[in-house]
Every structure is written in C-alpha cells, then in structure tokens.
Design a protein around this motif. Structure first.
Motif, PDB file in Angstrom:
ATOM      1  N   VAL A  10      13.973   1.890  -7.379  1.00 13.33           N
ATOM      2  CA  VAL A  10      14.668   2.706  -6.386  1.00 13.33           C
ATOM      3  C   VAL A  10      14.794   4.160  -6.830  1.00 13.33           C
ATOM      4  O   VAL A  10      14.711   5.087  -5.997  1.00 13.33           O
ATOM      5  N   ALA A  11      14.966   4.422  -8.123  1.00 13.80           N
ATOM      6  CA  ALA A  11      15.097   5.809  -8.600  1.00 13.80           C
ATOM      7  C   ALA A  11      13.790   6.580  -8.432  1.00 13.80           C
ATOM      8  O   ALA A  11      13.806   7.779  -8.144  1.00 13.80           O
ATOM      9  N   CYS A  12      12.656   5.914  -8.617  1.00  9.01           N
ATOM     10  CA  CYS A  12      11.358   6.557  -8.381  1.00  9.01           C
ATOM     11  C   CYS A  12      11.176   6.831  -6.893  1.00  9.01           C
ATOM     12  O   CYS A  12      10.767   7.926  -6.486  1.00  9.01           O
ATOM     13  N   HIS A  13      11.461   5.835  -6.097  1.00  8.31           N
ATOM     14  CA  HIS A  13      11.274   5.921  -4.648  1.00  8.31           C
ATOM     15  C   HIS A  13      12.107   7.067  -4.072  1.00  8.31           C
ATOM     16  O   HIS A  13      11.606   7.908  -3.306  1.00  8.31           O
ATOM     17  N   LEU A  14      13.376   7.120  -4.460  1.00 14.29           N
ATOM     18  CA  LEU A  14      14.266   8.177  -3.956  1.00 14.29           C
ATOM     19  C   LEU A  14      13.817   9.544  -4.455  1.00 14.29           C
ATOM     20  O   LEU A  14      13.846  10.536  -3.716  1.00 14.29           O
ATOM     21  N   GLY A  15      13.389   9.617  -5.709  1.00 14.95           N
ATOM     22  CA  GLY A  15      12.943  10.880  -6.269  1.00 14.95           C
ATOM     23  C   GLY A  15      11.743  11.448  -5.535  1.00 14.95           C
ATOM     24  O   GLY A  15      11.702  12.632  -5.194  1.00 14.95           O
ATOM     25  N   VAL A  16      10.766  10.601  -5.266  1.00 14.82           N
ATOM     26  CA  VAL A  16       9.561  11.064  -4.574  1.00 14.82           C
ATOM     27  C   VAL A  16       9.887  11.523  -3.152  1.00 14.82           C
ATOM     28  O   VAL A  16       9.404  12.563  -2.698  1.00 14.82           O
ATOM     29  N   LEU A  17      10.742  10.782  -2.453  1.00 17.03           N
ATOM     30  CA  LEU A  17      11.055  11.132  -1.061  1.00 17.03           C
ATOM     31  C   LEU A  17      11.932  12.370  -0.938  1.00 17.03           C
ATOM     32  O   LEU A  17      11.839  13.108   0.047  1.00 17.03           O
ATOM     33  N   THR A  18      12.796  12.616  -1.925  1.00 12.59           N
ATOM     34  CA  THR A  18      13.675  13.800  -1.865  1.00 12.59           C
ATOM     35  C   THR A  18      13.134  14.961  -2.691  1.00 12.59           C
ATOM     36  O   THR A  18      13.621  16.074  -2.562  1.00 12.59           O
ATOM     37  N   ASP A  19      12.152  14.688  -3.549  1.00 12.89           N
ATOM     38  CA  ASP A  19      11.592  15.656  -4.491  1.00 12.89           C
ATOM     39  C   ASP A  19      12.658  16.203  -5.435  1.00 12.89           C
ATOM     40  O   ASP A  19      12.590  17.348  -5.867  1.00 12.89           O
ATOM     41  N   LEU A  20      13.652  15.369  -5.758  1.00 15.42           N
ATOM     42  CA  LEU A  20      14.678  15.734  -6.729  1.00 15.42           C
ATOM     43  C   LEU A  20      14.437  14.973  -8.037  1.00 15.42           C
ATOM     44  O   LEU A  20      13.996  13.817  -8.016  1.00 15.42           O
ATOM     45  N   PRO A  21      14.744  15.583  -9.180  1.00 14.93           N
ATOM     46  CA  PRO A  21      14.732  14.816 -10.421  1.00 14.93           C
ATOM     47  C   PRO A  21      15.685  13.626 -10.305  1.00 14.93           C
ATOM     48  O   PRO A  21      16.825  13.781  -9.851  1.00 14.93           O
ATOM     49  N   CYS A  22      15.216  12.445 -10.665  1.00 19.27           N
ATOM     50  CA  CYS A  22      16.027  11.225 -10.539  1.00 19.27           C
ATOM     51  C   CYS A  22      15.929  10.391 -11.816  1.00 19.27           C
ATOM     52  O   CYS A  22      14.874  10.347 -12.457  1.00 19.27           O
ATOM     53  N   ARG A  32       0.833  -1.202   0.000  1.00 24.10           N
ATOM     54  CA  ARG A  32       0.000   0.000   0.000  1.00 24.10           C
ATOM     55  C   ARG A  32       0.870   1.256   0.000  1.00 24.10           C
ATOM     56  O   ARG A  32       0.574   2.223  -0.689  1.00 24.10           O
ATOM     57  N   GLU A  33       1.958   1.225   0.786  1.00 23.17           N
ATOM     58  CA  GLU A  33       2.845   2.370   0.853  1.00 23.17           C
ATOM     59  C   GLU A  33       3.506   2.621  -0.500  1.00 23.17           C
ATOM     60  O   GLU A  33       3.623   3.765  -0.952  1.00 23.17           O
ATOM     61  N   GLN A  34       3.906   1.539  -1.162  1.00 26.58           N
ATOM     62  CA  GLN A  34       4.535   1.683  -2.470  1.00 26.58           C
ATOM     63  C   GLN A  34       3.550   2.278  -3.477  1.00 26.58           C
ATOM     64  O   GLN A  34       3.904   3.173  -4.249  1.00 26.58           O
ATOM     65  N   ALA A  35       2.311   1.825  -3.450  1.00 26.24           N
ATOM     66  CA  ALA A  35       1.301   2.347  -4.364  1.00 26.24           C
ATOM     67  C   ALA A  35       1.022   3.819  -4.073  1.00 26.24           C
ATOM     68  O   ALA A  35       0.814   4.625  -4.998  1.00 26.24           O
ATOM     69  N   ARG A  36       1.029   4.196  -2.796  1.00 23.85           N
ATOM     70  CA  ARG A  36       0.793   5.589  -2.425  1.00 23.85           C
ATOM     71  C   ARG A  36       1.905   6.488  -2.965  1.00 23.85           C
ATOM     72  O   ARG A  36       1.652   7.551  -3.539  1.00 23.85           O
ATOM     73  N   LEU A  37       3.151   6.052  -2.796  1.00 27.29           N
ATOM     74  CA  LEU A  37       4.282   6.834  -3.284  1.00 27.29           C
ATOM     75  C   LEU A  37       4.313   6.875  -4.807  1.00 27.29           C
ATOM     76  O   LEU A  37       4.628   7.912  -5.412  1.00 27.29           O
ATOM     77  N   LYS A  38       3.985   5.761  -5.429  1.00 34.15           N
ATOM     78  CA  LYS A  38       4.009   5.675  -6.898  1.00 34.15           C
ATOM     79  C   LYS A  38       3.089   6.708  -7.529  1.00 34.15           C
ATOM     80  O   LYS A  38       3.390   7.253  -8.604  1.00 34.15           O
ATOM     81  N   ALA A  39       1.995   7.021  -6.866  1.00 35.75           N
ATOM     82  CA  ALA A  39       1.037   7.991  -7.399  1.00 35.75           C
ATOM     83  C   ALA A  39       1.631   9.391  -7.504  1.00 35.75           C
ATOM     84  O   ALA A  39       1.106  10.247  -8.224  1.00 35.75           O
ATOM     85  N   SER A  40       2.751   9.629  -6.806  1.00 35.17           N
ATOM     86  CA  SER A  40       3.374  10.962  -6.812  1.00 35.17           C
ATOM     87  C   SER A  40       4.460  11.109  -7.869  1.00 35.17           C
ATOM     88  O   SER A  40       5.011  12.201  -8.029  1.00 35.17           O
ATOM     89  N   VAL A  41       4.792  10.042  -8.587  1.00 29.88           N
ATOM     90  CA  VAL A  41       5.850  10.114  -9.597  1.00 29.88           C
ATOM     91  C   VAL A  41       5.439  11.038 -10.736  1.00 29.88           C
ATOM     92  O   VAL A  41       4.327  10.955 -11.258  1.00 29.88           O
ATOM     93  N   VAL A  42       6.360  11.934 -11.113  1.00 29.18           N
ATOM     94  CA  VAL A  42       6.148  12.836 -12.250  1.00 29.18           C
ATOM     95  C   VAL A  42       7.061  12.381 -13.378  1.00 29.18           C
ATOM     96  O   VAL A  42       8.287  12.333 -13.211  1.00 29.18           O
ATOM     97  N   GLU A  43       6.488  12.019 -14.518  1.00 30.75           N
ATOM     98  CA  GLU A  43       7.246  11.463 -15.636  1.00 30.75           C
ATOM     99  C   GLU A  43       7.590  12.507 -16.695  1.00 30.75           C
ATOM    100  O   GLU A  43       7.875  12.166 -17.836  1.00 30.75           O
ATOM    101  N   GLU A  44       7.570  13.776 -16.313  1.00 42.22           N
ATOM    102  CA  GLU A  44       7.827  14.855 -17.262  1.00 42.22           C
ATOM    103  C   GLU A  44       8.938  15.757 -16.743  1.00 42.22           C
ATOM    104  O   GLU A  44       9.226  15.784 -15.552  1.00 42.22           O
ATOM    105  N   ASP A  45       9.546  16.523 -17.655  1.00 40.65           N
ATOM    106  CA  ASP A  45      10.538  17.519 -17.259  1.00 40.65           C
ATOM    107  C   ASP A  45       9.858  18.623 -16.448  1.00 40.65           C
ATOM    108  O   ASP A  45       8.784  19.100 -16.825  1.00 40.65           O
ATOM    109  N   THR A  46      10.503  19.015 -15.357  1.00 37.42           N
ATOM    110  CA  THR A  46       9.940  20.068 -14.512  1.00 37.42           C
ATOM    111  C   THR A  46      10.879  21.262 -14.359  1.00 37.42           C
ATOM    112  O   THR A  46      10.503  22.266 -13.761  1.00 37.42           O
ATOM    113  N   GLU A  47      12.121  21.142 -14.864  1.00 36.74           N
ATOM    114  CA  GLU A  47      13.132  22.178 -14.672  1.00 36.74           C
ATOM    115  C   GLU A  47      13.473  22.849 -16.001  1.00 36.74           C
ATOM    116  O   GLU A  47      13.461  22.212 -17.055  1.00 36.74           O
TER     117      GLU A  47
END
Length: 229
Positions: free
Chosen positions: A120-132, A1-16
């Motif tokens: 792991v790159a998605c997980h780290l990106g969502v938790l740090t809010d850095l492009p990964c 459930r936690e993984q699915a919750r975090l996955k919903a926050s992944v942004v697959e587009e350029d933001t910078e």
C-alpha cells in the motif's frame, strides 16, 4: 497488469534535499495515513490523514472521513481496496490547505515488503508522487521471511531504541528493516520503502518520529480508536 504497471514507477532512492541531511534539515511536515474499519464490519471504514510539524511533531491538520469500501479483498491486492480513499484524502488537503501538504507520508502498512513487492505504501506513493514509507506492526511471510526462532532471536538482539537489522529474503534481497523504535517497547516495527526514499533514510525518519512504539504521524491518525481491520 495494473499493479505491475504501477510497480515499474517506484523509486527506491532519496529524491529530496532534506533526505540527504543527517538531521533532516528542510523537513517541516510529516503525514500519516490509515484506513481503519469498525470492528466486525469490513465495509465501513474511516480513511484518515494527519499532518504533523517536524521535528516538534505537533498536529497541523487532520481529516477523517467515513467511507464505504466495496472492492473485494484479494490477498496481495489490498491497496486496490484501500488506496483510492487515501488518495482522495491527500487531494482534499492539497485543495483546502495546500501550504500543509506533507513532504513525506508514513503509511500504516507495507511498501516493498510485500508478496508482490508493491504494498500500500508503494501504491499510494506512485499515485500521489509523494515520498512514502511503509510502517507495519507485523511481519509478512515474504520470500522466506517468517516469525520463526531465527527472527525472534533477531528481535531479542535489538537492545535499545533505534537498533535495527535488515530483513533479507531467501533470494538475497533486502526487503525492509526490523526496527526497535523505542526503548520502552520490545515489539519491533517493520519499515520498508514505499516511494522516493531509500531504506536507510526511511528507517532513520521513522525512528525520529517515535515517542512510543508507533511513530507519531500514524499514532495521531484520528481513526485509530476504531481498530484496524
């Protein structure tokens, strides 16, 4: 459930803004992270973070801490075992040298190219809010992808450094890119979106960071001598 919750926050587009520039103007710092285990020991590891200047790719900062990994390994959930230590490394950097905070992280592992679409790159990106960006040396068997003759033929078709091909799963979605990162190595890399970057940008940036097969932000991680667990 936690993984699915975090996955919903992944942004697959350029933001910078720098991501939208053909030469990545405005990009000054690229980070690399890795968790490397002592050979024969799956509980003691070195959590490492390095920050390089861009485009010169000179080391600006490095951090390597020995950690005790206690969470069990479960297929598809490796990030829960490793990412907390990498998040701590990013937090230490932000506290100690905030001016050296990386604008993007290259992760020794996968992003969307993952059985659950959340490596792991998605997980780290969502938790740090850095492009990964996920950068893997081996292909995961995901959505029909396999190291079969068809895939070997794809790899052979990558004749020059910078050549790449999309990795399309059986469901029709593009999960990542197979990239020949340099002309001197025929072994490819597998690039995938982690967070806040599109696949095309991720692939171009990885290629631009390669002097050899492995991109410098990962190659220069101080733990690489330990060997990957």
């Amino acid at each position: 459930r936690e993984q699915a919750r975090l996955k919903a926050s992944v942004v697959e587009e350029d933001t910078e803004e720098w991501q939208k520039d053909p030469s990545f103007a405005g990009l000054e710092r690229v980070g690399g992270v890795d968790l490397s285990y002592i050979k024969g020991d799956d509980t003691n590891a070195c959590a490492s973070l390095v920050v390089l200047s861009y485009p010169a790719l000179e080391v600006l900062y490095e951090d390597c801490r020995m950690v005790a990994v206690s969470a069990p390994y479960l297929a598809g959930f490796l990030a829960f075992r490793e990412v907390p230590f990498l998040v701590e490394a990013v937090q230490r950097l932000q506290q100690e040298e905030p001016k050296l905070k990386p604008q993007v992280l290259l992760v020794d592992g996968n992003g969307l190219l993952h059985p659950r679409g959340f490596g792991v790159a998605c997980h780290l990106g969502v938790l740090t809010d850095l492009p990964c960006i996920g950068v893997a040396k081996n292909l995961l068997y995901v959505d029909g992808l396999a190291r079969d003759e068809l895939h070997r033929e794809q790899i052979r078709s990558l004749q020059q450094g910078g050549d790449s091909l999309p990795l399309t799963g059986a469901s029709g979605g593009v999960l990542g890119m197979v990239l020949r990162s340099c002309s001197t190595s025929s072994k490819p890399l597998y690039v995938s979106v982690g967070h806040r970057v599109c696949l095309e940008t991720a692939t171009r940036l990885v290629r631009s960071c390669c002097r050899y097969r492995i991109p410098e932000p990962i190659r220069q991680v101080p733990s690489r001598g330990l060997g990957r667990g």
